[in-house]
Design an enzyme around this catalytic site. Structure first.
Site, PDB file in Angstrom:
ATOM      1  N   HIS A 361      -8.141  19.522 -28.600  1.00  0.00           N
ATOM      2  CA  HIS A 361      -8.759  20.633 -28.047  1.00  0.00           C
ATOM      3  C   HIS A 361      -7.827  21.277 -26.941  1.00  0.00           C
ATOM      4  O   HIS A 361      -8.197  22.639 -26.535  1.00  0.00           O
ATOM      5  CB  HIS A 361     -10.291  20.814 -27.570  1.00  0.00           C
ATOM      6  CG  HIS A 361     -11.324  20.496 -28.387  1.00  0.00           C
ATOM      7  ND1 HIS A 361     -11.923  21.418 -29.088  1.00  0.00           N
ATOM      8  CD2 HIS A 361     -11.817  19.169 -28.827  1.00  0.00           C
ATOM      9  CE1 HIS A 361     -13.080  20.871 -29.813  1.00  0.00           C
ATOM     10  NE2 HIS A 361     -12.691  19.518 -29.671  1.00  0.00           N
ATOM     11  N   LYS A 552     -14.688  33.842 -20.065  1.00  0.00           N
ATOM     12  CA  LYS A 552     -14.241  32.710 -20.120  1.00  0.00           C
ATOM     13  C   LYS A 552     -13.976  31.759 -18.843  1.00  0.00           C
ATOM     14  O   LYS A 552     -14.054  32.414 -17.891  1.00  0.00           O
ATOM     15  CB  LYS A 552     -12.874  32.898 -20.965  1.00  0.00           C
ATOM     16  CG  LYS A 552     -11.758  33.518 -20.402  1.00  0.00           C
ATOM     17  CD  LYS A 552     -10.520  33.456 -21.276  1.00  0.00           C
ATOM     18  CE  LYS A 552     -10.747  34.856 -22.207  1.00  0.00           C
ATOM     19  NZ  LYS A 552     -10.775  34.046 -23.697  1.00  0.00           N
ATOM     20  N   ARG A 553     -13.800  30.643 -18.924  1.00  0.00           N
ATOM     21  CA  ARG A 553     -13.361  29.716 -17.657  1.00  0.00           C
ATOM     22  C   ARG A 553     -12.370  30.407 -17.072  1.00  0.00           C
ATOM     23  O   ARG A 553     -11.335  31.082 -17.546  1.00  0.00           O
ATOM     24  CB  ARG A 553     -13.220  28.411 -18.244  1.00  0.00           C
ATOM     25  CG  ARG A 553     -14.539  27.590 -18.272  1.00  0.00           C
ATOM     26  CD  ARG A 553     -15.355  27.755 -16.919  1.00  0.00           C
ATOM     27  NE  ARG A 553     -14.894  26.565 -15.693  1.00  0.00           N
ATOM     28  CZ  ARG A 553     -15.123  25.653 -15.544  1.00  0.00           C
ATOM     29  NH1 ARG A 553     -16.206  25.049 -16.303  1.00  0.00           N
ATOM     30  NH2 ARG A 553     -14.793  24.854 -14.710  1.00  0.00           N
ATOM     31  N   LYS A 558      -5.374  31.393 -18.998  1.00  0.00           N
ATOM     32  CA  LYS A 558      -5.833  32.601 -19.624  1.00  0.00           C
ATOM     33  C   LYS A 558      -5.644  33.805 -19.090  1.00  0.00           C
ATOM     34  O   LYS A 558      -6.123  34.736 -19.589  1.00  0.00           O
ATOM     35  CB  LYS A 558      -7.418  32.068 -19.568  1.00  0.00           C
ATOM     36  CG  LYS A 558      -7.933  30.746 -20.232  1.00  0.00           C
ATOM     37  CD  LYS A 558      -9.279  30.588 -20.034  1.00  0.00           C
ATOM     38  CE  LYS A 558      -9.832  29.298 -20.472  1.00  0.00           C
ATOM     39  NZ  LYS A 558     -10.198  29.438 -22.244  1.00  0.00           N
ATOM     40  N   THR A 660     -12.969  30.964 -28.934  1.00  0.00           N
ATOM     41  CA  THR A 660     -14.078  31.073 -29.747  1.00  0.00           C
ATOM     42  C   THR A 660     -14.741  32.421 -29.255  1.00  0.00           C
ATOM     43  O   THR A 660     -15.438  33.121 -29.940  1.00  0.00           O
ATOM     44  CB  THR A 660     -15.179  29.873 -29.785  1.00  0.00           C
ATOM     45  OG1 THR A 660     -15.528  29.406 -28.481  1.00  0.00           O
ATOM     46  CG2 THR A 660     -14.511  28.947 -30.446  1.00  0.00           C
ATOM     47  N   LYS A 664     -16.618  35.661 -31.536  1.00  0.00           N
ATOM     48  CA  LYS A 664     -17.758  36.562 -31.199  1.00  0.00           C
ATOM     49  C   LYS A 664     -17.859  37.808 -30.785  1.00  0.00           C
ATOM     50  O   LYS A 664     -18.445  38.528 -31.274  1.00  0.00           O
ATOM     51  CB  LYS A 664     -18.384  35.550 -29.810  1.00  0.00           C
ATOM     52  CG  LYS A 664     -19.068  34.220 -30.114  1.00  0.00           C
ATOM     53  CD  LYS A 664     -19.077  33.273 -28.900  1.00  0.00           C
ATOM     54  CE  LYS A 664     -19.132  31.922 -29.049  1.00  0.00           C
ATOM     55  NZ  LYS A 664     -19.085  31.226 -27.755  1.00  0.00           N
TER      56      LYS A 664
HETATM   57  C1  26W Z   1     -10.909  15.728 -18.756  1.00  0.00           C
HETATM   58  C2  26W Z   1     -10.839  17.140 -18.285  1.00  0.00           C
HETATM   59  C3  26W Z   1     -11.077  18.247 -19.448  1.00  0.00           C
HETATM   60  C4  26W Z   1     -12.226  18.700 -19.642  1.00  0.00           C
HETATM   61  C5  26W Z   1     -12.559  19.521 -20.643  1.00  0.00           C
HETATM   62  C6  26W Z   1     -10.037  18.235 -20.284  1.00  0.00           C
HETATM   63  C7  26W Z   1     -10.143  19.190 -21.437  1.00  0.00           C
HETATM   64  C8  26W Z   1     -11.338  19.719 -21.767  1.00  0.00           C
HETATM   65  C9  26W Z   1     -11.560  20.593 -22.897  1.00  0.00           C
HETATM   66  C10 26W Z   1     -10.849  19.950 -24.151  1.00  0.00           C
HETATM   67  C11 26W Z   1     -11.031  21.879 -22.661  1.00  0.00           C
HETATM   68  C12 26W Z   1     -11.697  22.913 -23.535  1.00  0.00           C
HETATM   69  O1  26W Z   1     -12.833  23.289 -23.623  1.00  0.00           O
HETATM   70  N1  26W Z   1     -10.750  23.444 -24.472  1.00  0.00           N
HETATM   71  C13 26W Z   1     -11.069  24.436 -25.407  1.00  0.00           C
HETATM   72  O2  26W Z   1     -11.725  23.902 -26.719  1.00  0.00           O
HETATM   73  C14 26W Z   1     -12.023  25.131 -27.356  1.00  0.00           C
HETATM   74  C15 26W Z   1     -12.871  24.617 -28.406  1.00  0.00           C
HETATM   75  O3  26W Z   1     -12.159  23.934 -29.501  1.00  0.00           O
HETATM   76  C16 26W Z   1     -11.159  25.991 -27.675  1.00  0.00           C
HETATM   77  O4  26W Z   1     -11.614  27.245 -28.478  1.00  0.00           O
HETATM   78  C17 26W Z   1     -10.421  26.364 -26.529  1.00  0.00           C
HETATM   79  O5  26W Z   1      -9.154  27.204 -26.825  1.00  0.00           O
HETATM   80  C18 26W Z   1     -10.011  25.247 -25.514  1.00  0.00           C
HETATM   81  O6  26W Z   1      -9.429  25.668 -24.584  1.00  0.00           O
END
Ligand code: 26W
Length: 817
Positions: A361, A552-553, A558, A660, A664
């Site tokens: 992701h 978004k976060r 971003k 996503t 929406k």
């Molecule tokens: C370990 C720390 C950590 C925590 C969360 C690393 C990575 C993440 C996630 C993978 C970050 C995340 O939420 N990525 C998002 O995933 C969505 C679903 O596929 C995408 O639509 C977003 O673009 C992507 O940033």
């Protein structure tokens, strides 16, 4: 199930159930009950039905003998369940009426539910949409997650600064939709050592853990849309095993024993609030192993109880890893098969390597997980041995493919060499999985080209794409009843399960009467949001203004601060250029920053301070307002998204895997202003270039600029509007008496090198906004574009994403009940 087959709803019985729970479960009389008690009692009465369907689904022999997907994720950002489950059960109208007869307004009761915020952002919300789509299409699924006591922190602002507070999402009474499954509890070990034992002269390895905790599963029902299928979202809660330490207990050291009990209960206390940033904390690895071990054992229990052979695991089960967070499930399954089930390494590997699939992701280097070898060695000594062995055998394969190429071995190795050796979880995932996918076409190409090029050479069919999607039930039917009714009126009521049918709306894009109705719905949704803002933030908004939304976060990639620069440029022009004209605009933000991400918090503070000044400047009047909505969460998104005119998707090209929220908002008729990044690329493909505002550098442009030595000062000095906008941050315009208080953002964009190229994209961004502003003044033209956005984004239903997984990766079949 066809709507006509829906089970008969017995209103009187339901009302009696609600009253029973009001008194028996929540100790309230009809006279003393407040809205919250009524909501709880109603929730419990409904949950009883879904639990019955859950048990029936679980015990259905056809499902036991079919292939299932096990979706492993540390996060499921499900949002409130009651309203959505009512939609899926097809009972929304009946329950509205039943509760009205009890003197209760359903809409008010639904507002009583706390959001289960068991996720950070995109990845967790995607898992929730996927569960919904699996259930709707009846692909056998179990979701495995963690039962955090505290979800993502609650956010408030104090003088513009983010403050975090714990989120005890279950409340004091517990969450009405969850049910404990103590019969499926597991014991999970940590620490300890590995012993060699000899059986018939053969050495066997045996892990002797130094401590054990209990994994208690709680099931949340995922109700299939218009079906009787209910799948479990099984969330593991860590509990201490009492008495925790027999020795101290027997020593009479009762207090010490209790203390240890409290410690081991910590594993699922709280969701880590980092998004896209990995910190390497021991407790986080403990969460990951606890989650993986409990889930793998539960999968094996189901497999055994169905009477299937171990060798047939890949035939009946597939395990989807939601990012690398549950990677340790791979060595855990190997360990169980070899050490506990007596399979050979080869037999175990044959099973594992055909069972796991991994979704990537993110490409951000700081988000790619690595764990120190010494930590894994201490916490999970047997798993470390297995990882070495996997790596040893894998590197042999690499050497035979590229003889003598040491560099290839170094790059591909699961263990990263160095002073502190690290385990690369993504490499372990690719080696141990039969399929790996990115989450949008562009992202998947970059995964192949930049992240795993050698793996792609070695395993040419392994790396794939599955473009993300969102569930049309929550993100259109439920959150936007006005637009839903309008669509149903034109094309019938089958679209929530067949979103591609929305394309039939396109023929009305030029129909004046339809345009009027469509825009009236949008206006009503804007009014609903404006009312919320008035009531909760005391800011009055003009609903004729463009509602320009970035939700978004908070993360530099971003580029909320690029949006801020645009706001500053409008403010500067309104103040200084008498010829400047713009349509009234409200810019909305909603975003949580990771508590330790300093610059992200400074960006929030800066936006809040700028907003305060602009919103109270009489010379600006209602030309421009800036609203930072606190505590962004799923239920807030459900109010904001239907009200958006403009959707901000402005990440630096190559950085946002998919997004996503972009889907929406387009579905709800917002026009996207965005870069060629993530799924924006595919949204453009669907809606057409005329109906989206694309700006900025593309991936190759970003690369070239970086390679040639990007200097943000070049842009700052050359662009008068940019310079004057940024310079506003230097004085005390927005922080009276505290000049320079907003320097952090300014500095990050200049001395800090502007790592995400805000300055390089500024001029192009402003130009795109100007084009949009011009279009907004032609409301018929705007309506045409907005309608086409709704009509042409059917591809982005998560039902389609799930069918892609099913057909290309999971290879399983629906079981209709
Ligand atoms: C370990 C720390 C950590 C925590 C969360 C690393 C990575 C993440 C996630 C993978 C970050 C995340 O939420 N990525 C998002 O995933 C969505 C679903 O596929 C995408 O639509 C977003 O673009 C992507 O940033």
């Amino acid at each position: 199930m066809k709507p006509t087959e829906q089970k008969k709803f017995d209103k009187a019985l339901f009302q009696a159930d609600v009253k029973k729970h009001l008194s028996a479960t929540y100790a309230k009389t009809e006279e003393t009950a407040d809205a919250h008690a009524w909501y709880l009692a109603m929730g419990k009465a409904l949950a009883e039905h879904t639990t019955l369907d859950l048990l029936q689904t679980e015990n259905d022999d056809r499902i036991k003998n079919a292939k299932s997907v096990n979706y492993l994720s540390l996060e499921f950002l499900i949002g409130r369940l009651t309203g959505n489950n009512l939609i899926s059960m097809g009972l929304y109208e009946q329950i509205t009426e039943a509760m009205a007869e009890l003197g209760q307004n359903l809409t008010d009761l639904l507002e009583e539910e706390r959001d289960p915020s068991l996720g950070n952002g995109g990845l967790g919300r995607l898992a929730a949409c996927f569960m919904d789509s699996c259930a709707a299409q009846e692909f056998p699924t179990v979701g495995y997650g963690l039962h955090y006591e505290y979800g993502l922190f609650k956010q408030s602002f104090e003088n513009g600064h983010q403050k975090e507070a714990p989120d005890a999402w279950r409340g004091v009474e517990g969450y009405p939709w969850e049910v404990a499954r103590p019969e499926f509890a597991q014991e999970i070990g940590f620490y300890g050592h590995v012993e060699a034992v000899y059986e018939n002269g053969v050495e066997k390895r045996k892990w002797v853990p130094g401590m054990f905790v209990k994994g208690m599963p709680w099931d949340l029902p995922i109700v299939g849309y218009e079906s009787n299928t209910v799948y479990p979202l099984r969330l593991w809660e860590c509990q201490a095993i009492a008495p925790f330490s027999l020795e101290s207990f027997n020593n009479g050291d009762y207090f010490e024993a209790q203390h240890a009990l409290i410690d081991s209960g910590n594993i699922t206390k709280v969701l880590y609030p980092n998004d896209n940033h990995e910190k390497g904390k021991t407790l986080r690895l403990m969460q990951q192993y606890f989650h993986s071990a409990a889930s793998v054992r539960d999968i094996l229990r189901r497999h055994d109880e169905a009477g299937h052979k171990l060798a047939d695991i890949p035939k009946y089960e597939t395990i989807q890893l939601n990012d690398t967070h549950p990677t340790i499930a791979i060595p855990e399954l190997m360990r169980i098969l070899i050490d506990e089930r007596d399979l050979s390494w080869e037999e175990a590997w044959e099973i594992c390597s055909h069972t796991f699939a991994y979704t990537n992701h993110t490409l951000l280097p700081e988000a790619l997980e690595t764990w120190s070898e010494s930590l894994i060695q201490r916490l999970l000594p047997r798993h470390m041995e297995i990882i070495y062995e996997i790596n040893h055998r894998f590197l042999k394969e690499v050497r035979s493919r590229w003889p003598g190429d040491v560099e290839k071995q170094r790059k591909l190795s699961i263990i990263e060499d160095g002073f502190h050796r690290m385990v690369r979880m993504a490499n372990l995932c690719v080696v141990g999985s039969y399929a790996v996918n990115g989450v949008a076409a562009l992202h998947s190409e970059l995964v192949k080209r930049d992240l795993f090029p050698e793996f792609n050479e070695l395993y040419p069919t392994r790396l794939q794409n599955v473009t993300n999607g969102v569930t049309p039930r929550r993100w259109l039917k439920f959150c936007n009843p006005g637009l839903s009714a309008l669509i149903t009126d034109k094309i019938g009521d089958q679209w929530p399960a067949h979103l591609e049918q929305l394309s039939d709306i396109a023929q009305y894009a030029d129909n004046k009467a339809f345009q009027k109705q469509y825009m009236a719905v949008k206006k009503a949704n804007k009014q609903r949001l404006a009312d919320w803002v008035q009531e909760n933030m005391g800011i009055e908004l003009n609903t004729d203004a463009i509602f320009d939304v970035q939700i978004k976060r908070l993360h530099e990639y971003k580029r909320q601060h690029l949006n801020l620069l645009h706001i500053l440029s409008m403010y500067h022009r309104l103040k200084n250029d008498p010829t400047f004209d713009m349509a009234p605009r409200v810019v909305f933000f909603a975003a949580k920053a990771a508590p330790g991400y300093h610059l992200a918090k400074e960006i929030i503070y800066t936006i809040n301070k700028v907003a305060e000044k602009i919103n109270n400047d009489p010379s600006i009047a209602d030309k421009l307002k800036v609203v930072f909505i606190p505590d962004y969460r799923v239920s807030m998104a459900e109010i904001i998204i239907p009200a958006a005119d403009v959707s901000e998707q402005i990440s630096t090209a190559g950085k946002e895997a998919s997004g996503t929220g972009n889907m929406k908002m387009a579905l709800n008729g917002a026009l996207t202003i965005g870069t060629m990044d993530g799924a924006n690329v595919e949204i453009r493909e669907e809606v057409g270039d005329e109906n989206i505002y694309i700006f900025g550098l593309e991936v190759d442009g970003v690369e070239k600029l970086k390679a040639s030595g990007y200097n943000p000062f070049d842009y700052y000095n050359a662009d008068h509007l940019l310079k004057s906008s940024m310079d506003l941050l230097l004085g005390d315009e927005f922080t009276p008496g505290e000049p320079g208080r907003l320097r952090a953002v300014y500095d990050s964009l200049l001395d800090g090198g502007d790592p995400y190229l805000c300055l390089a994209d500024f001029a192009s961004y402003v130009e795109a906004h100007e084009a949009m502003d011009k279009q907004y003044r032609d409301q018929e033209g705007w309506a045409h574009k907005a309608i086409l956005n709704t009509a042409l984004v059917g591809k982005f239903s998560s039902d389609r994403s799930i069918r892609d997984y099913v057909n290309n990766i999971w290879k399983l079949e629906a079981v209709h009940r």
